[in-house]
Design a protein around this motif. Structure first.
Motif, PDB file in Angstrom:
ATOM      1  N   GLU A  36       0.806  -1.219   0.000  1.00 56.52           N
ATOM      2  CA  GLU A  36       0.000   0.000   0.000  1.00 56.52           C
ATOM      3  C   GLU A  36       0.843   1.274   0.000  1.00 56.52           C
ATOM      4  O   GLU A  36       0.298   2.371  -0.029  1.00 56.52           O
ATOM      5  N   LEU A  37       2.153   1.122   0.037  1.00 56.99           N
ATOM      6  CA  LEU A  37       3.029   2.286   0.119  1.00 56.99           C
ATOM      7  C   LEU A  37       3.443   2.815  -1.243  1.00 56.99           C
ATOM      8  O   LEU A  37       4.135   3.830  -1.316  1.00 56.99           O
ATOM      9  N   ASP A  38       3.049   2.127  -2.312  1.00 54.45           N
ATOM     10  CA  ASP A  38       3.414   2.593  -3.645  1.00 54.45           C
ATOM     11  C   ASP A  38       2.843   3.989  -3.874  1.00 54.45           C
ATOM     12  O   ASP A  38       1.655   4.236  -3.659  1.00 54.45           O
ATOM     13  N   GLY A  39       3.687   4.892  -4.312  1.00 56.63           N
ATOM     14  CA  GLY A  39       3.253   6.261  -4.544  1.00 56.63           C
ATOM     15  C   GLY A  39       3.416   7.162  -3.346  1.00 56.63           C
ATOM     16  O   GLY A  39       3.281   8.392  -3.459  1.00 56.63           O
ATOM     17  N   LEU A  40       3.717   6.587  -2.173  1.00 51.90           N
ATOM     18  CA  LEU A  40       3.913   7.382  -0.962  1.00 51.90           C
ATOM     19  C   LEU A  40       5.391   7.721  -0.811  1.00 51.90           C
ATOM     20  O   LEU A  40       6.260   6.885  -1.049  1.00 51.90           O
ATOM     21  N   GLU A  41       5.660   8.947  -0.435  1.00 51.28           N
ATOM     22  CA  GLU A  41       7.045   9.362  -0.239  1.00 51.28           C
ATOM     23  C   GLU A  41       7.607   8.681   0.996  1.00 51.28           C
ATOM     24  O   GLU A  41       7.078   8.837   2.103  1.00 51.28           O
ATOM     25  N   LEU A  42       8.684   7.942   0.823  1.00 53.13           N
ATOM     26  CA  LEU A  42       9.294   7.185   1.915  1.00 53.13           C
ATOM     27  C   LEU A  42      10.751   7.595   2.086  1.00 53.13           C
ATOM     28  O   LEU A  42      11.340   8.239   1.205  1.00 53.13           O
ATOM     29  N   PRO A  43      11.349   7.239   3.210  1.00 55.86           N
ATOM     30  CA  PRO A  43      12.776   7.540   3.397  1.00 55.86           C
ATOM     31  C   PRO A  43      13.630   6.893   2.312  1.00 55.86           C
ATOM     32  O   PRO A  43      13.303   5.814   1.805  1.00 55.86           O
ATOM     33  N   VAL A  44      14.724   7.562   1.979  1.00 58.19           N
ATOM     34  CA  VAL A  44      15.600   7.061   0.921  1.00 58.19           C
ATOM     35  C   VAL A  44      16.401   5.866   1.405  1.00 58.19           C
ATOM     36  O   VAL A  44      16.660   4.932   0.643  1.00 58.19           O
ATOM     37  N   THR A  45      16.769   5.883   2.690  1.00 62.47           N
ATOM     38  CA  THR A  45      17.637   4.830   3.203  1.00 62.47           C
ATOM     39  C   THR A  45      16.897   3.926   4.176  1.00 62.47           C
ATOM     40  O   THR A  45      15.895   4.312   4.783  1.00 62.47           O
ATOM     41  N   VAL A  46      17.426   2.737   4.337  1.00 60.70           N
ATOM     42  CA  VAL A  46      16.868   1.775   5.278  1.00 60.70           C
ATOM     43  C   VAL A  46      17.026   2.271   6.706  1.00 60.70           C
ATOM     44  O   VAL A  46      16.153   2.060   7.559  1.00 60.70           O
ATOM     45  N   ASP A  47      18.116   2.969   6.995  1.00 66.95           N
ATOM     46  CA  ASP A  47      18.362   3.457   8.354  1.00 66.95           C
ATOM     47  C   ASP A  47      17.255   4.401   8.818  1.00 66.95           C
ATOM     48  O   ASP A  47      16.799   4.332   9.967  1.00 66.95           O
ATOM     49  N   VAL A  48      16.829   5.299   7.946  1.00 67.66           N
ATOM     50  CA  VAL A  48      15.770   6.245   8.322  1.00 67.66           C
ATOM     51  C   VAL A  48      14.454   5.516   8.530  1.00 67.66           C
ATOM     52  O   VAL A  48      13.702   5.805   9.466  1.00 67.66           O
ATOM     53  N   MET A  49      14.156   4.552   7.674  1.00 71.47           N
ATOM     54  CA  MET A  49      12.934   3.774   7.848  1.00 71.47           C
ATOM     55  C   MET A  49      12.975   2.974   9.137  1.00 71.47           C
ATOM     56  O   MET A  49      11.973   2.862   9.858  1.00 71.47           O
ATOM     57  N   LYS A  50      14.124   2.423   9.446  1.00 70.42           N
ATOM     58  CA  LYS A  50      14.272   1.675  10.704  1.00 70.42           C
ATOM     59  C   LYS A  50      14.038   2.592  11.904  1.00 70.42           C
ATOM     60  O   LYS A  50      13.430   2.190  12.905  1.00 70.42           O
ATOM     61  N   GLU A  51      14.481   3.831  11.788  1.00 65.88           N
ATOM     62  CA  GLU A  51      14.256   4.794  12.863  1.00 65.88           C
ATOM     63  C   GLU A  51      12.761   5.027  13.081  1.00 65.88           C
ATOM     64  O   GLU A  51      12.286   5.098  14.227  1.00 65.88           O
ATOM     65  N   ARG A  52      11.996   5.136  11.999  1.00 65.50           N
ATOM     66  CA  ARG A  52      10.547   5.338  12.117  1.00 65.50           C
ATOM     67  C   ARG A  52       9.877   4.128  12.756  1.00 65.50           C
ATOM     68  O   ARG A  52       9.033   4.274  13.636  1.00 65.50           O
ATOM     69  N   VAL A  53      10.247   2.943  12.298  1.00 68.19           N
ATOM     70  CA  VAL A  53       9.646   1.726  12.846  1.00 68.19           C
ATOM     71  C   VAL A  53       9.967   1.599  14.337  1.00 68.19           C
ATOM     72  O   VAL A  53       9.090   1.287  15.157  1.00 68.19           O
ATOM     73  N   ASP A  54      11.209   1.860  14.706  1.00 62.64           N
ATOM     74  CA  ASP A  54      11.602   1.773  16.114  1.00 62.64           C
ATOM     75  C   ASP A  54      10.841   2.796  16.954  1.00 62.64           C
ATOM     76  O   ASP A  54      10.452   2.508  18.096  1.00 62.64           O
ATOM     77  N   PHE A  55      10.613   3.980  16.411  1.00 59.23           N
ATOM     78  CA  PHE A  55       9.886   5.009  17.161  1.00 59.23           C
ATOM     79  C   PHE A  55       8.439   4.587  17.381  1.00 59.23           C
ATOM     80  O   PHE A  55       7.875   4.776  18.465  1.00 59.23           O
TER      81      PHE A  55
END
Length: 500
Positions: A98-117
């Motif tokens: 469902e994330l297709d078309g949604l602006e997401l972090p460029v790197t895995v590290d930033v995404m991991k930060e969001r998930v951890d938060f």
């Protein structure tokens, strides 16, 4: 011959004239080309240069500022980065479809930060999968400002996880544009500032409603049917879900159905003031089937309005099975007939929610007082409250009845409501006044009237039995009596809960 020669000569002259014009035209063209900054032989050279430029562009040469190869490389890089982020999400159990078309972090590290938060807020992988768009929220730009604002309002940390599970969209909101105007609007509806966080905890979805939409129309309708304007704040505090109810689909049909059962509009308004959650009982799913169940178990249709007015929660229960179970139990304990059960429900509808233990306890007490099972049945049918009264008060009343009043047990069978009156406030002082005057009266004449009416009776020389007040049915007028001017909140301002 002369004519032919003349004609040939003319043709030759015409051809010569056309030939001369062509020569002149070529000459002008040569002069024009010569006058340009390019030599005539530069045409071919220019063509070869254009082809050279195009060739160099195709080869990705540095001569092109917006080369197609660089855009393609950037696009491929973005695709590769997103693929790595998707692989990371799938690896921890999150479906990124469902994330297709949604602006997401460029790197895995930033995404991991969001998930951890989000994990630190108590949200699980399942919660994120229920609303994966939350991964599009920046921790610093979106989440932290919203959480800080909720914390300043007083939303408790212990309720935050459930808050976000119910309404994760709040993390997308702007504090200034979206959240603050809604809070201000709630305060304008007389919800106390200290109660605002409780309202949001109960119904976080309210933060997504339009100010002039459902929220305003539902309140306006309630005021229109007689709900006191000063009560609106307390009503919304106790049951904020009203703010999301559509008048035409939910509130109005519910009110009109109760009116059709015989409950006056103003009485319906009072019921909503006292128990606003009844508006959440589904009309088709709960209310109508429950009314049908009551009639099937012996409650007269003319008494349905009284039953609902006494115990509004009865129309929101899983009533059919409960009625069957309670009827069977009471029949085994007190030997109720189906008609007896219907009468008991009419007088005390709360009996459908009464547990078995107190019923058995009260029946055993009455038997120990010397009443037969048939007398107990008659007493319970006449005053079902006997099965729910405070046992200590019943014992005190019975002891006084036996030791001081000198009456027969049969009088209690005829007037079992004796046990519902306070000994010190009513029974003892009235008995003394009657005994002092030497009057002989029934328990009903002695107790079943107001203090003012009893004072009048003490001035009588004889007892008029026609003045007996009938308390066998619920008085609907009690719902339409004026209420106190002040409305109190259900919440204590001082709480030991930990705040954000």
């Amino acid at each position: 011959m002369f004519c032919k020669t003349l004609t040939a000569t003319a043709s030759t002259l015409v051809v010569s004239s056309h030939y001369q014009k062509r020569i002149n035209l070529v000459g002008k063209l040569q002069c024009s080309v010569a006058s340009r900054p390019y030599a005539s032989n530069s045409v071919g050279s220019s063509t070869s240069k254009s082809e050279s430029v195009r060739t160099s562009r195709k080869r990705g040469g540095s001569s092109s500022l917006y080369g197609r190869a660089s855009l393609l490389e950037m696009k491929n890089e973005r695709i590769a980065n997103r693929a790595r982020v998707y692989d990371f999400l799938r690896g921890i159990g999150i479906e990124p479809d469902e994330l297709d078309g949604l602006e997401l972090p460029v790197t895995v590290d930033v995404m991991k930060e969001r998930v951890d938060f989000l994990h630190s807020l108590g949200l699980t992988i399942e919660d994120i999968n229920n609303y994966p768009l939350v991964l599009g929220c920046s921790v610093k730009k979106n989440m932290i400002p919203v959480l800080d604002y909720l914390g300043k309002l007083g939303v408790r940390k212990s309720t935050l996880t459930e808050f976000l599970r119910r309404y994760p969209q709040v993390l997308h909101a702007s504090v200034v544009v979206d959240l603050a105007p809604v809070v201000k609007h709630l305060e304008g509806m007389d919800i106390k500032p200290n109660d605002i966080p409780r309202v949001l905890e109960k119904y976080p979805e309210v933060l997504g409603y339009k100010l002039e939409g459902t929220m305003s129309t539902s309140v306006a309708y309630l005021v229109g049917i007689g709900v006191a304007r000063r009560e609106i704040g307390g009503i919304l505090t106790r049951y904020p879900e009203i703010l999301g109810m559509r008048v035409g689909r939910v509130i109005k049909p519910f009110v009109e159905y109760l009116e059709g059962l015989g409950i006056p509009t103003l009485a319906v308004a009072r019921l909503i003031e006292q128990r606003p959650h009844i508006l959440g009982f589904g009309l088709e799913e709960k209310v109508k089937p429950n009314v049908k169940s009551l009639t099937e178990f012996g409650v007269r249709m003319t008494s349905i309005s009284s039953v609902i007015a006494q115990y509004p929660e009865i129309i929101g229960l899983d009533l059919g099975a409960r009625l069957l179970k309670q009827q069977s139990f009471l029949n085994s304990v007190v030997d109720f007939s189906p008609e007896d059960f219907g009468k008991v429900v009419e007088k005390m509808p709360q009996i459908v929610s009464l547990s078995n233990t107190p019923v058995v306890k009260h029946v055993d007490f009455l038997k120990s007082c010397g009443f037969s099972l048939d007398q107990v049945r008659k007493m319970v049918v006449g005053c079902p409250q006997l099965l729910a009264l405070n046992m200590d008060i019943m014992k005190l009343n019975f002891d006084y009845f036996q030791s001081k009043m000198g009456r027969e047990l049969e009088e209690l069978v005829d007037f079992p409501a004796f046990f519902t009156y306070g000994l010190e406030s009513t029974i003892r002082p009235r008995h003394r006044m009657v005994a002092k005057k030497g009057l002989k009266c029934s328990l009903a004449w002695l107790l079943n009237c107001s203090d003012a009416k009893f004072e009048q009776r003490m001035n009588y020389d004889t007892i008029d039995m026609e003045e007996m007040e009938d308390d066998s049915s619920f008085d609907m007028n009690t719902l339409t009596e004026p209420r106190n001017e002040e409305s109190d909140s259900d919440y204590d301002e001082d709480s030991d809960e930990e705040y954000l």
